[in-house]
Design a protein around this motif. Structure first.
Motif, mmCIF file in Angstrom:
data_model
loop_
_atom_site.group_PDB
_atom_site.id
_atom_site.type_symbol
_atom_site.label_atom_id
_atom_site.label_comp_id
_atom_site.label_asym_id
_atom_site.label_seq_id
_atom_site.Cartn_x
_atom_site.Cartn_y
_atom_site.Cartn_z
ATOM 1 N N GLY A 393 11.942 -15.926 58.829
ATOM 2 C CA GLY A 393 12.416 -16.183 57.471
ATOM 3 C C GLY A 393 11.310 -16.423 56.462
ATOM 4 O O GLY A 393 11.562 -16.820 55.333
ATOM 5 N N VAL A 394 10.052 -16.175 56.850
ATOM 6 C CA VAL A 394 8.945 -16.403 55.914
ATOM 7 C C VAL A 394 8.951 -15.330 54.814
ATOM 8 O O VAL A 394 8.627 -15.606 53.669
ATOM 9 C CB VAL A 394 7.599 -16.425 56.657
ATOM 10 N N VAL A 395 9.314 -14.107 55.196
ATOM 11 C CA VAL A 395 9.488 -13.071 54.166
ATOM 12 C C VAL A 395 10.823 -12.384 54.401
ATOM 13 O O VAL A 395 11.345 -12.382 55.515
ATOM 14 C CB VAL A 395 8.347 -12.002 54.189
ATOM 15 N N ALA A 397 13.425 -9.044 54.587
ATOM 16 C CA ALA A 397 13.267 -7.718 55.174
ATOM 17 C C ALA A 397 12.773 -6.718 54.133
ATOM 18 O O ALA A 397 11.946 -5.857 54.428
ATOM 19 C CB ALA A 397 14.581 -7.259 55.781
ATOM 20 N N SER A 398 13.271 -6.855 52.911
ATOM 21 C CA SER A 398 12.845 -5.864 51.918
ATOM 22 C C SER A 398 11.409 -6.115 51.479
ATOM 23 O O SER A 398 10.639 -5.175 51.263
ATOM 24 C CB SER A 398 13.795 -5.840 50.728
ATOM 25 N N ALA A 399 11.026 -7.392 51.406
ATOM 26 C CA ALA A 399 9.628 -7.689 51.075
ATOM 27 C C ALA A 399 8.710 -7.147 52.170
ATOM 28 O O ALA A 399 7.614 -6.654 51.896
ATOM 29 C CB ALA A 399 9.434 -9.190 50.919
ATOM 30 N N ALA A 400 9.176 -7.201 53.424
ATOM 31 C CA ALA A 400 8.335 -6.760 54.543
ATOM 32 C C ALA A 400 7.968 -5.288 54.406
ATOM 33 O O ALA A 400 6.861 -4.883 54.749
ATOM 34 C CB ALA A 400 9.054 -7.018 55.860
ATOM 35 N N LYS A 401 8.893 -4.494 53.888
ATOM 36 C CA LYS A 401 8.601 -3.068 53.707
ATOM 37 C C LYS A 401 7.476 -2.868 52.696
ATOM 38 O O LYS A 401 6.579 -2.046 52.884
ATOM 39 C CB LYS A 401 9.850 -2.327 53.234
ATOM 40 N N GLN A 402 7.563 -3.665 51.621
ATOM 41 C CA GLN A 402 6.511 -3.623 50.601
ATOM 42 C C GLN A 402 5.172 -4.056 51.200
ATOM 43 O O GLN A 402 4.143 -3.463 50.922
ATOM 44 C CB GLN A 402 6.902 -4.650 49.540
ATOM 45 N N ILE A 403 5.236 -5.099 52.036
ATOM 46 C CA ILE A 403 4.012 -5.619 52.652
ATOM 47 C C ILE A 403 3.390 -4.557 53.560
ATOM 48 O O ILE A 403 2.187 -4.326 53.551
ATOM 49 C CB ILE A 403 4.323 -6.921 53.441
ATOM 50 N N LEU A 404 4.254 -3.877 54.329
ATOM 51 C CA LEU A 404 3.743 -2.850 55.246
ATOM 52 C C LEU A 404 2.994 -1.756 54.480
ATOM 53 O O LEU A 404 1.940 -1.299 54.907
ATOM 54 C CB LEU A 404 4.877 -2.231 56.065
ATOM 55 N N ALA A 405 3.548 -1.382 53.337
ATOM 56 C CA ALA A 405 2.910 -0.314 52.565
ATOM 57 C C ALA A 405 1.480 -0.695 52.209
ATOM 58 O O ALA A 405 0.555 0.114 52.343
ATOM 59 C CB ALA A 405 3.720 -0.034 51.299
ATOM 60 N N ARG A 472 13.115 -13.993 46.314
ATOM 61 C CA ARG A 472 12.116 -14.557 47.228
ATOM 62 C C ARG A 472 12.623 -15.756 48.014
ATOM 63 O O ARG A 472 12.000 -16.170 48.972
ATOM 64 C CB ARG A 472 10.858 -14.949 46.456
ATOM 65 N N ALA A 473 13.726 -16.353 47.558
ATOM 66 C CA ALA A 473 14.202 -17.551 48.232
ATOM 67 C C ALA A 473 14.835 -17.198 49.569
ATOM 68 O O ALA A 473 15.513 -16.193 49.701
ATOM 69 C CB ALA A 473 15.211 -18.275 47.346
ATOM 70 N N ASN A 474 14.599 -18.034 50.561
ATOM 71 C CA ASN A 474 15.156 -17.835 51.887
ATOM 72 C C ASN A 474 16.646 -18.196 51.858
ATOM 73 O O ASN A 474 17.008 -19.330 51.569
ATOM 74 C CB ASN A 474 14.399 -18.742 52.864
ATOM 75 N N PRO A 475 17.534 -17.230 52.138
ATOM 76 C CA PRO A 475 18.970 -17.459 51.980
ATOM 77 C C PRO A 475 19.495 -18.674 52.735
ATOM 78 O O PRO A 475 20.298 -19.441 52.188
ATOM 79 C CB PRO A 475 19.592 -16.175 52.537
ATOM 80 N N SER A 476 19.030 -18.894 53.958
ATOM 81 C CA SER A 476 19.632 -20.010 54.684
ATOM 82 C C SER A 476 19.135 -21.344 54.135
ATOM 83 O O SER A 476 19.875 -22.336 54.105
ATOM 84 C CB SER A 476 19.403 -19.880 56.191
ATOM 85 N N ALA A 477 17.899 -21.359 53.652
ATOM 86 C CA ALA A 477 17.391 -22.578 53.031
ATOM 87 C C ALA A 477 18.187 -22.883 51.755
ATOM 88 O O ALA A 477 18.578 -24.029 51.496
ATOM 89 C CB ALA A 477 15.906 -22.431 52.712
ATOM 90 N N VAL A 478 18.449 -21.856 50.962
ATOM 91 C CA VAL A 478 19.201 -22.032 49.713
ATOM 92 C C VAL A 478 20.610 -22.524 50.021
ATOM 93 O O VAL A 478 21.116 -23.458 49.393
ATOM 94 C CB VAL A 478 19.266 -20.707 48.922
ATOM 95 N N ASP A 479 21.211 -21.899 51.026
ATOM 96 C CA ASP A 479 22.577 -22.278 51.403
ATOM 97 C C ASP A 479 22.649 -23.772 51.731
ATOM 98 O O ASP A 479 23.519 -24.495 51.241
ATOM 99 C CB ASP A 479 23.009 -21.435 52.605
#
Ligand code: ADP
Ligand code: MG
Ligand code: ZN
Length: 491
Positions: A393-395, A397-405, A472-479
């Motif tokens: 949950g640090v990043v 899934a969509s951010a991870a794609k950007q990071i990979l690029a 950017r917020a982690n959904p489960s943390a926000v919940d």
């Protein structure tokens, strides 16, 4: 006529057998000490033996014999304790001795099979034989000022060691034949017997094909397409030839047992010679070479030196990492892919995710950059670390794609890219709590609804916070934070 003029699958069974020639991975030639490497200036790797000068004697290359025996063992053939070299006579300018040293009546190995499992099911192609032989030289018909009237000869390839693998006529479509050739190549490469470099002519196929009316017994008359040097041309040539034969048979004609060539530019096969006038090769045992004896200890040593074969590796990846047939097949295609997968799976602790990334985002990005997995700047460990950041949950899934690029472009580590680009998910930070408070104060009506018992409205508010965070917020943390605030009276 084009390959898709008729649909042969409707009325005919397709029968295909392949003869595959692979250059063995030796430094020197089969019967002399000349270099076997590709690409040198013409006629710089020659000596009296490979030029066929009178009186020169062949001396067998022990490594070539070992490598061919390893091929036979890897393909489950029966290796003969003693085999025999033979002279195959024919006249051609690139064959200086007037004969090729090959094996005929007593080959190195017989029987064997190559089996595989893939999406389309299990497949087995039985083998007839595996034997050793030497390559011929090369005629150069193009690229010289006088090419219209002359040909040149390059004998660098003359005497290069080859292993020939002959299959039973077990393949039932052009696609299966191409698949077999790919799988065979993977075995040759995995055991280090051949680099099987197709651009350099290190792997060439002759494809034999015939049709018979569906359900009929016995084999139909066949044609043979010579010297196919890519999987694509193997498949295309067979597709064309199958359609051509169906066309002839449909018209009530008869198949001539031709030897044909694949014309790459015109995309058709052309008759080269008919089997009727096929040469008598006048085979006889090579008098200058003793029978080739392979002691049981030598075979045992070679067997023990074999690495894990692609089929076995596929089975192990399936059971050790819980992959399905398809995924295990994709991951075990080549040793490079399988090694990458195993390292990334260990680094990430999530084999299924690695498999998804390797077949999805990673291969897409590599494809765009025109890179192979071997050249990837993203190491398996780095991909593993990125996947771990997603699963913890640090990043997102969509951010991870950007990071990979960016990892791909710069070779940076995932966490460095994530902080540099501000892609770390906020969870539990003061900033996130402030964002929750701010969002709730903007939606008093929904807060009131929730407190009046309409619990489902919490989901809407969580969504608003994530949106406000720019994703950017982690959904489960926000919940957790949103519900805590809503449930605490007076907040
Ligand atoms: P040759 O000595 O003329 O090359 P072989 O009997 O050694 O002929 O067969 C060569 C290849 O042709 C083998 O792979 C074999 O399986 C295949 N083959 C033989 N007969 C047929 C046929 N009728 N249709 C398709 N393939 C065939
Ligand atoms: Mg043949
Ligand atoms: Zn030589």
């Amino acid at each position: 006529m084009t390959a898709d003029d008729s649909d042969p699958a409707a009325e005919y069974d397709v029968v295909i057998g392949l003869e595959v020639h692979a250059q063995l991975a030796t430094a020197t030639k089969m019967f002399c000490g000349c270099s076997a490497s590709f690409g040198a200036p013409p006629n710089t790797h020659t000596c009296p033996t490979c030029l066929g000068l009178p009186g020169a004697l062949p001396v067998p290359n022990a490594l070539a014999i070992d490598l061919a025996a390893m091929v036979a063992i890897a393909l489950d053939c029966a290796v003969a304790p003693a085999s025999e070299f033979a002279r195959k006579h024919y006249f051609y300018p690139d064959l200086p001795k007037g004969y090729q040293i090959t094996q005929h009546d007593r080959p190195l190995a017989t029987g064997g099979a190559l089996s595989w499992r893939s999406a389309s099911g299990a497949c087995t192609v039985r083998l007839v034989r595996v034997h050793l032989e030497e390559d011929a030289g090369k005629s150069l018909h193009e690229g010289f000022a006088d090419s219209a009237g002359s040909a040149y000869l390059d004998f660098n390839r003359s005497g290069v060691p080859l292993v020939e693998i002959v299959t039973e006529p077990d393949m039932t479509s052009a696609a299966v034949a191409a698949e077999f050739a790919r799988r065979l190549r993977a075995v040759l490469v995995a055991i280090g017997a051949s680099s099987a470099n197709m651009e350099e002519g290190g792997l060439r196929c002759d494809a034999n094909v015939s049709l018979r009316r569906r359900g009929e017994a016995g084999l139909g008359a066949r044609t043979e397409i010579k010297n196919l040097n890519s999987f694509r041309s193997l498949q295309r040539a067979l597709e064309f030839e199958i359609a051509r034969q169906a066309h002839v048979l449909d018209a009530g004609g008869r198949i001539d047992t031709d030897t044909r060539l694949w014309d790459e530019t015109r995309e058709c096969t052309v008759a080269m010679r008919t089997k009727e006038d096929s040469e008598d090769y006048r085979y006889f045992p090579e008098p200058d070479l003793p029978p080739l004896a392979l002691a049981p200890e030598r075979l045992a040593r070679l067997r023990a030196s074999l690495p894990e074969l692609p089929g076995a590796r596929q089975a192990r990846l399936a059971s050790a990492y819980g992959l399905g047939d398809d995924d295990a097949d994709a991951m075990a295609r080549t040793a490079v892919t399988a090694d990458y997968f195993e390292r990334a799976a260990q680094a990430s602790g999530d084999a299924a995710a690695v498999c998804r990334w390797m077949q999805g985002e990673l291969s897409r990005r590599l494809g765009e950059a025109g890179l192979s997995l071997e050249r990837s700047r993203v190491t398996p460990q780095a991909l593993g670390a990125l996947i771990r950041m997603v699963s913890s949950g640090v990043v997102s899934a969509s951010a991870a794609k950007q990071i990979l690029a960016r990892m791909m472009a710069t070779g940076e580590a995932a966490d460095a890219v994530a902080s540099a680009e501000g892609l770390l998910q906020e969870s539990g930070s003061d900033a996130l709590e402030a964002l929750v408070d701010e969002t709730l104060s903007k939606h008093p009506a929904q807060v009131a609804q929730y407190r009046a018992g309409k619990r489902a409205v919490a989901g809407y508010l969580v969504g608003q916070v994530i949106k406000a965070s720019g994703g950017r917020a982690n959904p489960s943390a926000v919940d957790g934070l949103v519900r805590a605030r809503l449930d605490s009276p007076g907040a």
